[in-house]
Design an enzyme around this catalytic site. Structure first.
Site: not given
Ligand code: AMP
Length: 282
Positions: A37, A61
């Site tokens: 993040h 979701q």
């Molecule tokens: P989430 O909190 O899991 O919904 O993720 C929020 C954003 O962070 C989304 O756009 C994810 O694709 C991105 N994200 C989560 N994990 C990673 C990672 N390891 N590398 C890059 N982006 C990430």
């Protein structure tokens, strides 16, 4: 840095910024922030005058048997991290502030949501599209930054943005990994130490596929079988939800790797579902 918990207060602040001629970048997250993040947040920080990070575990979701209730949360820590990385605002609403009891409007890209993660998570991308469109409407950012870890999500959101003439540029950042190759995820905290030590096998399986393609293998089915066999050897207690080949933009299934192709996988280890992907170049 300011914390907003209602859509109206966030919209008022963002409108004010825009009227002052300030551009805004948005990073939507479900919180429990990790370095993946933070790579998005750092990138977004440099893209606009003002940076908004949303922290919202979006109930729409999650399917009925998924991990909504036990999804990890730590808002105080998220606020400290966002502030330390230059956020001007964090938007952390309660679900009731985002969805009226009679909420009835959904955004869907069904053709792109039926394969890969959508096959086992039928309402997931409808919830993602709807909440991201709501966030984009509240903030009206110049750019919104997403991670390529959720490749299908990013591809679907880009299609939504194109089809609905959204103003924001949607940017995708590379997958941020632990030193042993595991893709960072808020869900990694669910893993037992033993599972955690073995799950880098998923990334190794993707790299193995990449090497096979470099060596001339073009048959997607053969590569998928190889990935499954690799996991059966190295992570025998894992269950492969899918290991699928798709066009990187349309997500249409691919049988022969004759052009850059997405290999996306989801693997259950115990109750934890991990996803990862690689773009195979030929
Ligand atoms: P989430 O909190 O899991 O919904 O993720 C929020 C954003 O962070 C989304 O756009 C994810 O694709 C991105 N994200 C989560 N994990 C990673 C990672 N390891 N590398 C890059 N982006 C990430």
């Amino acid at each position: 840095m300011d914390l907003f918990t209602t859509p109206a207060s966030l919209r008022t602040q963002c409108r004010q910024w825009r009227e002052q001629g300030q551009s805004i970048a948005l990073v939507p997250t479900m919180g429990f922030l990790h370095d993946g993040h933070m790579s998005l947040i750092d990138h977004a920080r440099a893209c606009a005058d003002k940076l908004v990070v949303s922290v919202f575990v979006n109930p729409t979701q999650f399917g009925p048997n998924e991990d909504l209730d036990r999804y990890p949360r730590d808002l105080p820590r998220d606020l400290a991290l966002a502030e330390a990385h230059g956020a001007d605002a964090v938007f952390a609403p309660e679900a009731g502030a985002m969805y009226q009891p009679d909420h009835a409007t959904w955004v869907e890209v069904p053709e792109m949501a039926k394969g890969l993660c959508g096959a086992s998570r039928p309402v997931h991308f409808r919830g993602v599209c709807t909440v991201v469109l709501k966030l984009l409407n509240l903030v009206r950012p110049k750019v919104a930054v997403f991670g390529q870890k959720d490749w299908q999500q990013l591809a679907i959101l880009r299609r939504m943005a194109r089809d609905l003439d959204l103003d924001a540029e949607l940017m995708g950042m590379p997958i941020f990994r632990e030193p042993d190759g595991l893709a960072m995820s808020s869900r990694n905290v669910y893993l037992t130490p033993d599972e955690r030590s073995r799950v880098p096998a998923i990334r190794q399986g993707l790299l193995l596929a990449q090497r096979r393609v470099a060596a001339g293998e073009r048959d997607a089915e053969a590569l998928a079988l190889m990935f499954r066999e690799h996991l059966a050897d190295t992570l025998p207690d894992a269950r492969v939800d899918y290991a699928s080949f798709a066009h990187p933009e349309s997500l249409a299934p691919v049988a022969r790797i004759d052009a850059p192709t997405l290999l996306a996988v989801a693997v259950f280890i115990g109750k934890v579902r991990l996803i990862d992907n690689i773009l195979l170049e030929v």
